[in-house]
Design a protein around this motif. Structure first.
Motif, PDB file in Angstrom:
ATOM      1  N   CYS A   1      43.163 -98.741 -11.923  1.00 48.16           N
ATOM      2  CA  CYS A   1      43.360 -97.796 -13.208  1.00 48.16           C
ATOM      3  C   CYS A   1      41.930 -97.458 -13.661  1.00 48.16           C
ATOM      4  O   CYS A   1      41.134 -98.401 -13.895  1.00 48.16           O
ATOM      5  CB  CYS A   1      44.035 -98.639 -14.099  1.00 48.16           C
TER       6      CYS A   1
ATOM      7  N   CYS B   1      41.972 -98.976 -17.625  1.00 50.01           N
ATOM      8  CA  CYS B   1      42.040-100.576 -17.866  1.00 50.01           C
ATOM      9  C   CYS B   1      41.476-101.466 -16.681  1.00 50.01           C
ATOM     10  O   CYS B   1      41.305-102.644 -16.886  1.00 50.01           O
ATOM     11  CB  CYS B   1      43.281-101.000 -18.258  1.00 50.01           C
TER      12      CYS B   1
ATOM     13  N   CYS C   1      49.719 -96.430 -14.158  1.00 47.97           N
ATOM     14  CA  CYS C   1      49.184 -97.907 -14.247  1.00 47.97           C
ATOM     15  C   CYS C   1      50.435 -98.595 -15.070  1.00 47.97           C
ATOM     16  O   CYS C   1      50.669 -98.234 -15.995  1.00 47.97           O
ATOM     17  CB  CYS C   1      48.097 -97.868 -15.100  1.00 47.97           C
TER      18      CYS C   1
ATOM     19  N   ASP D   1      50.037-101.369 -16.544  1.00 45.13           N
ATOM     20  CA  ASP D   1      49.462-102.121 -17.549  1.00 45.13           C
ATOM     21  C   ASP D   1      49.367-101.204 -18.797  1.00 45.13           C
ATOM     22  O   ASP D   1      49.839-101.738 -20.013  1.00 45.13           O
ATOM     23  CB  ASP D   1      48.307-102.831 -16.978  1.00 45.13           C
ATOM     24  N   CYS D   2      48.848-100.128 -18.550  1.00 43.21           N
ATOM     25  CA  CYS D   2      48.427 -99.132 -19.836  1.00 43.21           C
ATOM     26  C   CYS D   2      49.100 -97.855 -19.569  1.00 43.21           C
ATOM     27  O   CYS D   2      48.853 -97.031 -20.434  1.00 43.21           O
ATOM     28  CB  CYS D   2      47.089 -99.157 -19.849  1.00 43.21           C
TER      29      CYS D   2
HETATM   30 ZN   LIG Z   1      45.691 -99.234 -16.906  1.00 42.75          ZN
END
Ligand SMILES: [Zn+2]
Lengths: 130, 389
Positions: A12, A15, A26, A28-29
């Motif tokens: 990503c 992040c 992504c 995660d973010c």
């Molecule tokens: Zn990310």
């Protein structure tokens, strides 16, 4: 002998988390820009199976076939072909990429101390998984 | 605290099939199931104003297409592509629609055909992630994923193949009384252990037999159910989670562990009050995980639990998958996810095809579905009770 490639997965841009399987967002973010990069190819063997039945002739001719799941040091869990003697749960492994006979880039896991060239023999007749 | 599910009735448990292969399409199985469940409940086709459908072989059609195909005009329509979790998810959504007055009579149906050669395509293209990151590794679909989970579970908790065998053998005993089950011959431990390997440690009797068939039930108000004068079941509690515990490197627990305390609290009951468990059984390791995550024993104590608990209908222990489950009845695509809910309604209304669990008045059914990459993402469970008890 197939060419051995570095482990390249999507990372990503926002992040920096490594993502697998390949995706557009992504996890995660929720960033929407991911770039393929060479990442650390070390990991830990989570589990493995010896396959005796397949839907594809390419594998049917080569059965039994070893498959492992690996937690990469960079985070993701990958399913990979296994090259080498029967694996041990929790063992340290390395993961490389090769082109399979259908020109797909696939992951091959092997013992951390093994010569990665062995991964190049996987899809050569009689040189593959046991 | 969510509103309760009172005033809602589940009725007319209906099964169509099972056949190993069929030239019919999924629509035939779903349509015949709708016909049978209307007849079973004594409901006219025109009164049906809601439909929830789950199918993996209906594409490119969906629930929408079926309204025209079946000549139905509905005011509530759901397509629930959640495989093994679809029945519990459907009944949860349908219950809210009934409570809100958005529909009066809803059919929840799952049906699939099984054409020769159709299985490979379904496996390869099950999801974007699996097509890319699982199928190229041996081209064996869920067998690889669940072999990896099974070995990790065995290593973590000391389970043996015999422990999985106990589940398969007990369910086969349950299936031996069910005339529509495809596998009814008795299974003994030596035969189980001697079966050919598929994806070690998964062997032949750990795998379901793909087939064609349909399962369905009706959801309506308690008031309407009473006027129909057919036996019905009420929902004491129901919940679902999707992509639970994504941080777990291997799926050794499911979403049930996240909500089961709230589920039992809402029902005012505990695991010890359940007269049976209908647990999704695509592979026995998953049934074992449900026994743990639904609170019948501690995490990791599943193997010990099945060594000491009778799992057959009449053994006096904890009856598990009382019609034989998918492992013995067969897996009719996504109808496999409705099998447990339909069987729970059968057991609680005295309409079993096979063996009746004595004095069954309350039971739990859990669903599990959709292997997107290395695990299934949907988990759901419902506690159901016989009405007027
Ligand atoms: Zn990310």
């Amino acid at each position: 002998m197939t060419k051995i490639g570095n482990l390249q997965l999507l990372v990503c841009d926002d992040c920096g988390k490594v993502q697998y399987p390949d995706r557009e967002i992504c996890a995660d973010c929720l960033g929407g820009t991911l770039t393929r990069k060479t990442i650390d190819n070390g990991g830990e063997l989570l589990s493995w199976t010896r396959l005796h039945a397949s839907l594809e002739p390419m594998f049917q001719q080569a059965l039994p076939w070893l498959i492992a799941s690996v937690r990469l040091s960079s985070g993701p869990v990958v399913v990979a072909h296994w090259v080498g003697a029967e694996p041990t749960m929790g063992q340290a492994v390395q993961v490389v990429m090769v082109d399979d006979p259908q020109d797909r880039k696939v992951l091959v896991a092997l013992d951390a101390d093994a010569d990665e060239k062995a991964a190049g023999q996987l899809f050569v007749a009689d040189g593959g998984s046991a | 605290m969510s509103q309760d599910y009172s005033g809602v009735a589940l009725l007319a448990p209906t099964t169509v099939g099972y056949q190993r292969y069929s030239d019919h399409g999924a629509a035939w199985f779903i349509g015949r199931c709708v016909a049978d469940l209307l007849a079973g409940a004594g409901v006219a086709k025109d009164e049906l104003d809601g439909l929830a459908v789950s199918s993996m072989t209906l594409a490119p059609d969906s629930a929408v297409s079926l309204t025209e195909h079946f000549g139905l005009t509905t005011r509530w329509l759901e397509h629930v592509p959640m495989g093994g979790a679809a029945a519990v998810v459907s009944l949860r959504r349908a219950a809210r629609a009934i409570q809100a007055g958005d529909a009066r009579v809803i059919a929840c149906v799952a049906g699939d055909t099984n054409r020769k050669g159709g299985f490979r395509d379904a496996i390869e293209n099950f999801s974007v992630f699996s097509r890319q990151a699982v199928y190229p590794y041996g081209a064996a679909g869920p067998n690889v994923v669940f072999a990896l989970i099974t070995r990790a579970y065995m290593a973590e908790f000391g389970a043996t193949r015999e422990d999985f065998g106990r589940i398969c053998i007990a369910q086969r005993e349950n299936a031996s009384h069910n005339p529509v089950a495809l596998l009814r011959d008795p299974l003994d431990m030596q035969t189980y252990l001697d079966a050919r390997p598929i994806a070690e440690p998964v062997h032949l009797f750990d795998c379901v037999l793909p087939c064609a068939g349909a399962e369905g039930f009706l959801v309506t108000s308690v008031e309407r159910a009473r006027s129909l004068d057919v036996p019905f079941v009420e929902i004491l509690a129901v919940d679902e989670r999707h992509n639970a515990f994504p941080e777990d490197p291997v799926q050794l627990r499911g979403g049930w562990a996240m909500f089961r305390d709230e589920l039992y609290a809402a029902a005012g009951l505990g695991p010890g009050d359940m007269n049976f468990v209908q647990a999704y059984d695509d592979y026995p390791v998953i049934a074992l995980q449900q026994l743990e995550d639904l609170g019948f024993c501690d995490k990791g104590a599943g193997p010990e639990f099945v060594r000491h608990t009778e799992l057959t209908c009449t053994g006096g222990g904890l009856p598990l998958n009382t019609c034989g489950g998918q492992l013995s009845a067969g897996q009719a695509g996504f109808a496999g996810g409705h099998l447990g809910t339909v069987e729970a309604i059968r057991q609680l209304t005295g309409q079993v095809l096979g063996q009746q669990v004595p004095d069954a008045s309350v039971g739990i059914v859990s669903g599990y579905g959709m292997v997107n990459y290395d695990r299934c993402l949907c988990s759901a469970a419902a506690i159901l009770r016989r009405a007027d008890s």
